[in-house]
Design an enzyme around this catalytic site. Structure first.
Site, PDB file in Angstrom:
ATOM      1  N   HIS A  39       3.054 -15.067  -7.252  1.00 37.41           N
ATOM      2  CA  HIS A  39       3.699 -13.918  -7.898  1.00 37.41           C
ATOM      3  C   HIS A  39       5.016 -14.352  -8.548  1.00 37.41           C
ATOM      4  CE1 HIS A  39       1.415 -11.909  -4.461  1.00 37.41           C
ATOM      5  NE2 HIS A  39       0.839 -11.418  -5.531  1.00 37.41           N
ATOM      6  N   GLN A  63      -8.133   1.214  -5.163  1.00 33.52           N
ATOM      7  CA  GLN A  63      -8.906  -0.008  -5.411  1.00 33.52           C
ATOM      8  C   GLN A  63      -9.474  -0.617  -4.140  1.00 33.52           C
ATOM      9  OE1 GLN A  63      -5.355  -2.010  -7.169  1.00 33.52           O
ATOM     10  NE2 GLN A  63      -6.142  -3.838  -6.175  1.00 33.52           N
ATOM     11  N   GLN A 155     -10.510  -9.767 -12.863  1.00 34.18           N
ATOM     12  CA  GLN A 155      -9.505  -8.722 -13.088  1.00 34.18           C
ATOM     13  C   GLN A 155      -8.786  -8.939 -14.420  1.00 34.18           C
ATOM     14  OE1 GLN A 155      -6.742  -7.128  -9.980  1.00 34.18           O
ATOM     15  NE2 GLN A 155      -5.289  -8.509 -10.924  1.00 34.18           N
TER      16      GLN A 155
HETATM   17  P1  AMP Z   1      -1.892  -9.173  -5.936  1.00 34.22           P
HETATM   18  O1  AMP Z   1      -1.917 -10.441  -5.110  1.00 34.22           O
HETATM   19  O2  AMP Z   1      -3.174  -8.428  -5.891  1.00 34.22           O
HETATM   20  O3  AMP Z   1      -0.693  -8.358  -5.661  1.00 34.22           O
HETATM   21  O4  AMP Z   1      -1.808  -9.696  -7.429  1.00 34.22           O
HETATM   22  C1  AMP Z   1      -0.770  -9.427  -8.317  1.00 34.22           C
HETATM   23  C2  AMP Z   1      -0.850 -10.410  -9.451  1.00 34.22           C
HETATM   24  O5  AMP Z   1      -0.553 -11.710  -8.962  1.00 34.22           O
HETATM   25  C3  AMP Z   1      -2.241 -10.500 -10.076  1.00 34.22           C
HETATM   26  O6  AMP Z   1      -2.114 -10.659 -11.482  1.00 34.22           O
HETATM   27  C4  AMP Z   1      -2.798 -11.747  -9.441  1.00 34.22           C
HETATM   28  O7  AMP Z   1      -3.789 -12.382 -10.234  1.00 34.22           O
HETATM   29  C5  AMP Z   1      -1.565 -12.600  -9.344  1.00 34.22           C
HETATM   30  N1  AMP Z   1      -1.724 -13.653  -8.344  1.00 34.22           N
HETATM   31  C6  AMP Z   1      -2.077 -13.509  -7.046  1.00 34.22           C
HETATM   32  N2  AMP Z   1      -2.169 -14.713  -6.454  1.00 34.22           N
HETATM   33  C7  AMP Z   1      -1.878 -15.643  -7.404  1.00 34.22           C
HETATM   34  C8  AMP Z   1      -1.813 -17.078  -7.415  1.00 34.22           C
HETATM   35  N3  AMP Z   1      -2.075 -17.802  -6.346  1.00 34.22           N
HETATM   36  N4  AMP Z   1      -1.477 -17.679  -8.577  1.00 34.22           N
HETATM   37  C9  AMP Z   1      -1.219 -16.957  -9.700  1.00 34.22           C
HETATM   38  N5  AMP Z   1      -1.260 -15.607  -9.751  1.00 34.22           N
HETATM   39  C10 AMP Z   1      -1.579 -14.957  -8.617  1.00 34.22           C
END
Ligand code: AMP
Length: 283
Positions: A39, A63, A155
């Site tokens: 993030h 979701q 996504q």
């Molecule tokens: P979330 O983990 O569902 O809160 O994801 C929020 C954003 O962070 C989304 O766009 C994910 O694709 C991105 N994201 C989560 N983990 C990673 C990672 N390891 N590397 C890059 N982006 C990430």
């Protein structure tokens, strides 16, 4: 100073409106919190691209399936605020469920077809929830550029399609997956893993790398690549493969041969924890 947190639509609109009147552009990183270095990389990308970076932290109930981990999803706003501050975020939007979904909210967004395969097949309604909340967040924050991670390949593909089909005035950028030193894709869900599961988890990316190596070595039969991938994943101690697919990078549909841009995408359970990851093959 810590990155300020606002919780209402009116507040975020007031701040972002003032920023825009100064002629600054606005970057946006939607998240569910429990922030990690993946993030943080998105936040830094937003900061590099735009004059002002907004991060949303919202565990979106729509979701999650009824048997999924909504109730126990980690909520760590104080730690998230530190990550945002270090990464240079200018504003955190952390609304309540009631703020995002007032009573009698019924409108939804669906990106048909792309939402029926891979994670969409395993998690019915998941992408409807994602698209609906992301469009709402875009309308609240009104960013110029929004940054998503390649870890969630489907996504990012679906959001890109939504923005195109609905003429949403936002530029979507997809940033590379950030990994642990042993290759495991960073995920808020990694903290659920027991030490034994954590020790097994890097096998997921290893299997994906091996399939990419096979392709680089000249294997172009998608079914053979898929079965090698599935077999390697199944051999990881404690793993249960949800899916292991080699698909068209654009349509997410099965392909016979690697004769176009393609993605190997997997979902694997380690115990009760479901992890996803992917690698892309060149065109
Ligand atoms: P979330 O983990 O569902 O809160 O994801 C929020 C954003 O962070 C989304 O766009 C994910 O694709 C991105 N994201 C989560 N983990 C990673 C990672 N390891 N590397 C890059 N982006 C990430």
């Amino acid at each position: 100073m810590l990155t300020p947190i606002v919780t209402t639509t009116d507040e975020v609109r007031a701040v972002v409106g003032a920023v825009r009147r100064q002629g600054r552009t606005v970057g946006f990183v939607p998240t569910m919190g429990a922030l990690h270095a993946g993030h943080a990389a998105l936040v830094r990308a937003a900061r590099r691209t735009s004059g002002f970076a907004v991060v949303s932290v919202f565990v979106n109930p729509t979701q999650f399936g009824p048997k999924e981990d909504f109730a126990k999803y980690p909520r760590t706003l104080e730690a998230d605020q530190k990550v945002c501050t270090e990464a240079g975020a200018d504003l955190i939007f952390a609304p309540s469920v009631e703020e995002m979904y007032p009573e009698r909210s019924v409108a939804v967004v669906e990106v048909k077809g792309l939402d029926e395969v891979l994670d969409g097949a395993s998690r019915p309604g998941h992408f409807r929830g994602v698209c609906t909340v992301v469009l709402k967040l875009f309308n609240i924050v009104r960013p110029d550029v929004a940054h998503f991670g390649a870890k969630d390949y489907q996504q990012a593909r679906i959001i890109t399609q939504m923005v195109r089909d609905l003429n949403v005035p936002v530029e979507v950028r997809v940033e590379p997956t950030v990994r642990e030193p042993d290759g495991l894709a960073m995920s808020s869900r990694n903290r659920y893993l027991s030490p034994t599961e954590r020790a097994s988890a890097p096998g997921i990316y290893q299997a994906l790398r091996n399939v990419r190596d096979r392709a680089r070595a000249g294997e172009i039969d998608a079914a053979r690549l898929e079965s090698a991938l599935a077999a390697e994943l199944a051999a990881i101690p404690g793993a249960r493969v949800d899916y292991a697919r080699v698909v068209d990078a654009d349509t997410l549909r099965p392909i016979a041969r690697l004769d176009r841009p393609a993605v190997a995408a997997v979902a694997v359970f380690l115990g009760a924890t479901r992890l996803i990851d992917n690698v892309s093959f060149g065109g």
